[in-house]
Motif scaffolding. Structure first.
Motif, short mmCIF file in Angstrom:
data_model
loop_
_atom_site.label_atom_id
_atom_site.label_comp_id
_atom_site.label_asym_id
_atom_site.label_seq_id
_atom_site.Cartn_x
_atom_site.Cartn_y
_atom_site.Cartn_z
N TYR A 86 7.66 53.29 76.98
CA TYR A 86 7.04 52.92 78.25
C TYR A 86 7.17 51.42 78.49
CZ TYR A 86 5.00 57.52 77.57
OH TYR A 86 4.83 58.87 77.35
N SER A 93 -2.57 54.03 87.36
CA SER A 93 -1.86 55.01 88.20
C SER A 93 -1.83 54.60 89.67
CB SER A 93 -2.54 56.39 88.08
OG SER A 93 -2.56 56.85 86.75
N ALA A 110 2.00 51.80 89.44
CA ALA A 110 2.70 52.95 88.86
C ALA A 110 3.97 53.29 89.62
CB ALA A 110 1.77 54.15 88.83
N VAL A 111 5.04 53.49 88.89
CA VAL A 111 6.30 53.95 89.48
C VAL A 111 6.24 55.47 89.55
CG1 VAL A 111 8.80 54.07 89.22
CG2 VAL A 111 7.57 51.98 88.58
N TYR A 148 9.51 60.79 83.95
CA TYR A 148 9.84 59.74 82.97
C TYR A 148 11.23 59.18 83.24
CZ TYR A 148 10.80 57.87 78.23
OH TYR A 148 11.14 57.09 77.15
N GLN A 183 13.01 59.35 85.99
CA GLN A 183 13.07 58.69 87.30
C GLN A 183 12.46 57.30 87.27
OE1 GLN A 183 11.11 61.79 89.53
NE2 GLN A 183 13.05 62.66 90.27
N THR A 184 11.39 57.12 86.50
CA THR A 184 10.77 55.78 86.41
C THR A 184 11.71 54.80 85.75
OG1 THR A 184 9.63 56.22 84.29
CG2 THR A 184 8.43 56.75 86.33
N TRP A 185 12.51 55.28 84.81
CA TRP A 185 13.47 54.39 84.15
C TRP A 185 14.66 54.08 85.05
CZ3 TRP A 185 13.12 51.11 80.37
CH2 TRP A 185 12.10 51.26 79.43
N TYR A 235 14.42 53.78 88.24
CA TYR A 235 13.87 52.84 89.22
C TYR A 235 13.85 51.41 88.67
CZ TYR A 235 10.53 50.53 92.31
OH TYR A 235 9.92 49.64 93.17
N HIS A 246 5.53 46.47 87.95
CA HIS A 246 5.64 47.92 87.85
C HIS A 246 5.36 48.36 86.42
CE1 HIS A 246 7.50 47.97 91.79
NE2 HIS A 246 8.48 47.19 91.38
N SER A 247 4.95 49.61 86.27
CA SER A 247 4.74 50.18 84.95
C SER A 247 4.87 51.71 85.04
CB SER A 247 3.35 49.84 84.42
OG SER A 247 3.14 50.41 83.14
N ASN A 248 5.26 52.31 83.93
CA ASN A 248 5.19 53.78 83.84
C ASN A 248 4.22 54.21 82.75
OD1 ASN A 248 6.69 53.20 81.55
ND2 ASN A 248 8.35 54.64 82.00
#
Length: 226
Positions: free
Chosen positions: A146, A191, A196-197, A201, A203-205, A207, A218-220
């Motif tokens: 993360y 969140s 939150a992105v 999992y 998709q957040t990476w 982005y 940003h954070s996931n």
């Protein structure tokens, strides 16, 4: 007697553990949560390569195993949290003023005493981060990587500056006090749409690798609590 269940958490510094340690221990209250503090950034270490980074993660978890007398079968998951430090940007490094000794981060660019060295650092770090988030298991244990962008202080405190270790600890202690016994409040915070992105999992990476996203806030980490 039920078998032990252990969640291993890897973080960069002691202030990271201080800020979110009690929150994770409360959330995973039915398991034992143990931290491995790198005291640095394993993803930007010149001695870390795509070929050896997984073995380095194994060594960190093995340190927990040996310290507390666990067996490998006791580990249910490995949570690894790291800063992006703008590593996925390209062409965003500017030469800093003469007094700039370390990389300084801003949401649109970064300043460094040596632009070429900073760009090489970004290339190296982003390659290692790609390897880690693409890895689903370490030593046959569920593993997730993360991120906080540009760093933990940016995400948790909305401040992007070069904090001293003492300042980081003071901020993290205050943050931990704020959310002590209030894990749901923390989940709502992390969140929030300003941090939150959205997405899976993967998709957040995707982005965080685009444009200047790895410099911005940003954070996931919210996916830890999904």
């Amino acid at each position: 007697m039920s078998e032990k269940k252990v969640v291993a958490v890897i973080v960069e510094g002691s202030s990271d553990e201080s800020a979110i340690g009690s929150i994770l221990k409360e959330y995973f209250s039915s398991e034992e949560v143990q931290f491995a503090v790198v005291h640095g950034d394993i993803t930007s270490d010149d001695n870390t390569t795509v070929d050896n980074v997984i073995s380095k993660i194994c060594i960190l978890v093995d340190g927990i195993r040996k310290k507390y007398g666990y067996e490998w079968k006791h580990f249910t998951k490995i949570i690894h949290i790291a800063d992006t430090d703008g590593a996925f940007t390209r062409g965003c490094v500017r030469e800093g003023e003469a007094e700039v000794e370390d990389i300084q981060y801003y949401e649109e660019y970064m300043e460094a005493p040596n632009v070429d060295a900073a760009e090489r650092r970004n290339e190296h770090k982003s390659t290692i981060m790609y390897k880690l988030y693409s890895t689903g298991k370490v030593h046959d244990i569920y593993y997730r990587f993360y991120y906080n962008s540009c760093n933990l202080e940016h995400v948790l405190y909305n401040q992007l500056k070069d904090f001293s270790d003492e300042e980081k600890m003071e901020l993290s202690d205050d943050f931990a006090d704020k959310y002590e016994g209030k894990v749901q409040d923390f989940i709502e915070f992390i969140s929030g749409t300003d941090i939150a992105v959205p997405g899976t999992y993967k998709q957040t990476w995707k982005y965080i690798q685009k444009d200047k996203n790895s410099l911005q806030r940003h954070s996931n980490m919210h996916l830890i609590f999904g």
